[in-house]
Design a protein around this motif. Structure first.
Motif, PDB file in Angstrom:
ATOM      1  N   UNK A 184       0.842  -1.212   0.000  1.00 28.01           N
ATOM      2  CA  UNK A 184       0.000   0.000   0.000  1.00 28.01           C
ATOM      3  C   UNK A 184       0.870   1.253   0.000  1.00 28.01           C
ATOM      4  N   UNK A 185       1.918   1.232   0.803  1.00 24.64           N
ATOM      5  CA  UNK A 185       2.819   2.384   0.873  1.00 24.64           C
ATOM      6  C   UNK A 185       3.546   2.591  -0.456  1.00 24.64           C
ATOM      7  N   UNK A 186       4.036   1.500  -1.047  1.00 29.20           N
ATOM      8  CA  UNK A 186       4.718   1.607  -2.336  1.00 29.20           C
ATOM      9  C   UNK A 186       3.769   2.166  -3.393  1.00 29.20           C
ATOM     10  N   UNK A 187       2.533   1.688  -3.401  1.00 33.67           N
ATOM     11  CA  UNK A 187       1.548   2.165  -4.368  1.00 33.67           C
ATOM     12  C   UNK A 187       1.253   3.646  -4.168  1.00 33.67           C
ATOM     13  N   UNK A 188       1.131   4.074  -2.928  1.00 29.38           N
ATOM     14  CA  UNK A 188       0.845   5.489  -2.647  1.00 29.38           C
ATOM     15  C   UNK A 188       1.969   6.388  -3.142  1.00 29.38           C
ATOM     16  N   UNK A 189       3.207   5.958  -2.931  1.00 31.93           N
ATOM     17  CA  UNK A 189       4.359   6.734  -3.407  1.00 31.93           C
ATOM     18  C   UNK A 189       4.348   6.809  -4.929  1.00 31.93           C
ATOM     19  N   UNK A 190       4.111   5.684  -5.574  1.00 32.17           N
ATOM     20  CA  UNK A 190       4.108   5.651  -7.033  1.00 32.17           C
ATOM     21  C   UNK A 190       2.979   6.505  -7.604  1.00 32.17           C
ATOM     22  N   UNK A 191       1.835   6.512  -6.942  1.00 33.00           N
ATOM     23  CA  UNK A 191       0.734   7.371  -7.395  1.00 33.00           C
ATOM     24  C   UNK A 191       1.149   8.835  -7.379  1.00 33.00           C
ATOM     25  N   UNK A 192       1.786   9.256  -6.307  1.00 35.05           N
ATOM     26  CA  UNK A 192       2.240  10.649  -6.214  1.00 35.05           C
ATOM     27  C   UNK A 192       3.260  10.970  -7.297  1.00 35.05           C
ATOM     28  N   UNK A 193       4.093  10.005  -7.632  1.00 33.70           N
ATOM     29  CA  UNK A 193       5.087  10.226  -8.683  1.00 33.70           C
ATOM     30  C   UNK A 193       4.413  10.424 -10.038  1.00 33.70           C
ATOM     31  N   UNK A 194       3.378   9.665 -10.331  1.00 40.39           N
ATOM     32  CA  UNK A 194       2.668   9.838 -11.602  1.00 40.39           C
ATOM     33  C   UNK A 194       1.954  11.190 -11.653  1.00 40.39           C
ATOM     34  N   UNK A 195       1.378  11.598 -10.547  1.00 37.74           N
ATOM     35  CA  UNK A 195       0.744  12.920 -10.494  1.00 37.74           C
ATOM     36  C   UNK A 195       1.782  14.012 -10.743  1.00 37.74           C
ATOM     37  N   UNK A 196       2.925  13.859 -10.141  1.00 40.24           N
ATOM     38  CA  UNK A 196       4.005  14.842 -10.322  1.00 40.24           C
ATOM     39  C   UNK A 196       4.413  14.935 -11.793  1.00 40.24           C
ATOM     40  N   UNK A 197       4.508  13.790 -12.465  1.00 35.07           N
ATOM     41  CA  UNK A 197       4.884  13.795 -13.879  1.00 35.07           C
ATOM     42  C   UNK A 197       3.824  14.491 -14.728  1.00 35.07           C
ATOM     43  N   UNK A 198       2.561  14.233 -14.422  1.00 30.60           N
ATOM     44  CA  UNK A 198       1.486  14.904 -15.157  1.00 30.60           C
ATOM     45  C   UNK A 198       1.586  16.419 -15.018  1.00 30.60           C
ATOM     46  N   UNK A 199       1.821  16.878 -13.811  1.00 28.85           N
ATOM     47  CA  UNK A 199       1.890  18.314 -13.563  1.00 28.85           C
ATOM     48  C   UNK A 199       3.102  18.956 -14.229  1.00 28.85           C
ATOM     49  N   UNK A 200       4.170  18.189 -14.375  1.00 29.31           N
ATOM     50  CA  UNK A 200       5.428  18.718 -14.908  1.00 29.31           C
ATOM     51  C   UNK A 200       5.456  18.712 -16.436  1.00 29.31           C
ATOM     52  N   UNK A 201       4.597  17.902 -17.040  1.00 32.06           N
ATOM     53  CA  UNK A 201       4.665  17.686 -18.484  1.00 32.06           C
ATOM     54  C   UNK A 201       4.310  18.937 -19.278  1.00 32.06           C
ATOM     55  N   UNK A 202       5.069  19.188 -20.335  1.00 33.87           N
ATOM     56  CA  UNK A 202       4.735  20.218 -21.317  1.00 33.87           C
ATOM     57  C   UNK A 202       5.604  20.008 -22.552  1.00 33.87           C
ATOM     58  N   UNK A 203       5.126  20.507 -23.676  1.00 34.21           N
ATOM     59  CA  UNK A 203       5.862  20.373 -24.924  1.00 34.21           C
ATOM     60  C   UNK A 203       7.227  21.041 -24.795  1.00 34.21           C
ATOM     61  N   UNK A 204       8.233  20.419 -25.413  1.00 30.33           N
ATOM     62  CA  UNK A 204       9.588  20.949 -25.387  1.00 30.33           C
ATOM     63  C   UNK A 204      10.471  20.287 -24.358  1.00 30.33           C
ATOM     64  N   UNK A 205       9.874  19.714 -23.328  1.00 29.10           N
ATOM     65  CA  UNK A 205      10.652  18.947 -22.368  1.00 29.10           C
ATOM     66  C   UNK A 205      10.949  17.579 -22.970  1.00 29.10           C
ATOM     67  N   UNK A 206      11.830  16.845 -22.292  1.00 28.73           N
ATOM     68  CA  UNK A 206      12.233  15.537 -22.792  1.00 28.73           C
ATOM     69  C   UNK A 206      11.585  14.441 -21.961  1.00 28.73           C
ATOM     70  N   UNK A 207      11.468  13.266 -22.573  1.00 30.53           N
ATOM     71  CA  UNK A 207      10.933  12.119 -21.828  1.00 30.53           C
ATOM     72  C   UNK A 207      11.731  11.881 -20.553  1.00 30.53           C
ATOM     73  N   UNK A 208      13.058  12.059 -20.616  1.00 31.32           N
ATOM     74  CA  UNK A 208      13.854  11.783 -19.413  1.00 31.32           C
ATOM     75  C   UNK A 208      13.635  12.819 -18.323  1.00 31.32           C
ATOM     76  N   UNK A 209      13.081  13.984 -18.658  1.00 29.88           N
ATOM     77  CA  UNK A 209      12.717  14.940 -17.609  1.00 29.88           C
ATOM     78  C   UNK A 209      11.572  14.385 -16.759  1.00 29.88           C
TER      79      UNK A 209
END
Length: 438
Positions: A184-209
């Protein structure tokens, strides 16, 4: 996870072994990365499950001989060495390891060859994972040969070698309360990481960002390593199932598929989310996305005790195939397309796999050639997808779109618990969170 949890696992294993048996379980070794550097150490999953001991080059020996009332656990590990510890870090050493990990006896690894002969001597059965660890294979065969060749039959080798995985895989398939809490803890951390990626995404950035944002979130919450190679596939890279180059520029109008999960105390999360680079789905992207989501939600209905993964998979296949027909990507009748497997051009992988200490965890999917009924305590993924290759023989508006949605389910007595529910996955949720940004 604490010493009691690992001790209980050892006790369960010893009770499941045949009477008068001994088991030998090796730890992982360091793996060279280049010349005199190694990859970050990751403990062998079986050894982790039984000990929680975090060091390489160790062995666990377990005996259920009637001489030992509650069984015997013996650990061989690297000895204390001040010079080596200056260079490579502190070691527990046998004395501290015995106390810290609730082991009955502990010795330096240098004593393994001599003491193992006496420990194995007289047991009827030896439990061991032959072929799992080459170095351990050689050790076990040398011990068996030495016992057989002992002068005047003064020692007795086990008559049979039994694959220990037959027991351990079944044990690991049903998670304990302590394991579930870690997952449950691992899943919660991973969920937050995916949310963070969504918020950070924009054209011009790289996949590795995006990859870096995800890994940073993992580490900042105590999960220092991903559970597997993170996939960040934008545009038609999302149509490559195990894409890991993660080095292309994000483009406005494209989707990006992220398959990423952290590892916490050895246990994996495994989440996939697909979202528009700039925060808004096109009409075609939205149609395909909602089809995949519909398939996943339909499959969820079958995930309960006594049902099978195949039942859920059949539901997902039916939804996806009908949707592809409705969109004109496939032609003909639903039943014919399913029978002829035409959908596999666009949905070519399975729906689910076990999850635990390994991201593709141990455990058979069939018993006596029959699909295995689900039981409470199992944890698995549910991950339908649709992938339209850029050169597919379909209307151009669909080409180059890859979508997968993956969640982690815990089977319960009354149904399931979605451990990764916190990661947004409806079109409205995703667009809303991306508009808000960081």
């Amino acid at each position: 996870m604490n010493t009691t949890d690992f001790s209980l696992s050892r006790q369960r294993l010893m009770k499941a072994m045949l009477p008068n048996s001994i088991a030998i379980v090796p730890a992982a070794s360091l793996v060279s990365r280049s010349r005199d550097t190694e990859y970050p150490f990751r403990q062998d999953s079986y050894f982790q499950y039984l000990t929680g001991f975090p060091e390489p080059e160790a062995y666990l020996v377990l005996s259920n001989d009637c001489e030992y009332k509650d069984g015997l656990s013996v650990l061989f590990c690297l000895d204390k060495d001040p010079l080596q510890e200056v260079w490579h870090g502190r070691r527990y050493g046998p004395k501290q390891a015995k106390k810290q990990f609730a082991i009955d006896m502990a010795f330096a690894l240098d004593e393994l060859d001599d003491k193992l002969l006496d420990l194995v001597d007289g047991h009827k059965h030896l439990y061991f994972a032959q072929g799992h660890n080459t170095q351990a294979d050689e050790l076990v065969f040398d011990v068996m040969q030495a016992l057989r060749n002992a002068a005047k039959q003064s020692k007795q080798a086990p008559a049979t070698i039994v694959d220990i995985r037959l027991i351990l895989d079944e044990m690991r398939l049903i998670k304990s309360d302590a394991e579930i809490q870690v997952m449950r803890q691992a899943a919660a951390i991973a969920c937050q990481a995916h949310i963070r990626a969504m918020k950070f995404s924009e054209a011009g950035k790289n996949e590795y960002h995006l990859e870096a944002e995800i890994h940073h979130e993992f580490a900042m919450q105590g999960a220092r390593h991903p559970a597997y190679g993170t996939i960040v596939g934008s545009g038609d890279n999302a149509c490559i199932l195990h894409y890991t180059e993660n080095n292309q520029t994000l483009t406005d109008g494209d989707l990006v598929l992220i398959d990423a999960g952290c590892e916490l105390q050895g246990y994996a999360a495994d989440i996939t989310r697909t979202f528009p680079v700039s925060g808004t789905f096109s009409e075609e992207q939205k149609q395909l996305y909602n089809l995949v989501l519909k398939a996943q939600l339909k499959a969820f209905r079958a995930f309960k005790a006594n049902n099978t993964i195949k039942q859920a998979s059949d539901l997902a296949i039916e939804v996806i195939t009908q949707g592809l027909i409705d969109f004109g990507i496939l032609r003909g009748e639903l039943a014919d397309n399913i029978e002829q497997l035409t959908y596999r051009e666009f949905y070519m992988h399975g729906l689910s796999h076990w999850l635990g200490l390994d991201v593709h965890d141990v455990g058979h999917y069939k018993i006596d050639d029959e699909d295995r009924p689900l039981k409470a305590g199992m944890v698995l993924t549910v991950e339908p997808g649709v992938y339209i290759a850029p050169d597919a023989n379909v209307d151009i508006k669909w080409r180059g779109i890859g979508i997968r949605i993956e969640d982690n389910l815990l089977i319960t007595e009354s149904g399931y618990e979605n451990l990764t529910q916190a990661a947004p996955k409806t079109v409205s949720e995703i667009e809303s969170i991306m508009r808000r940004g960081i």
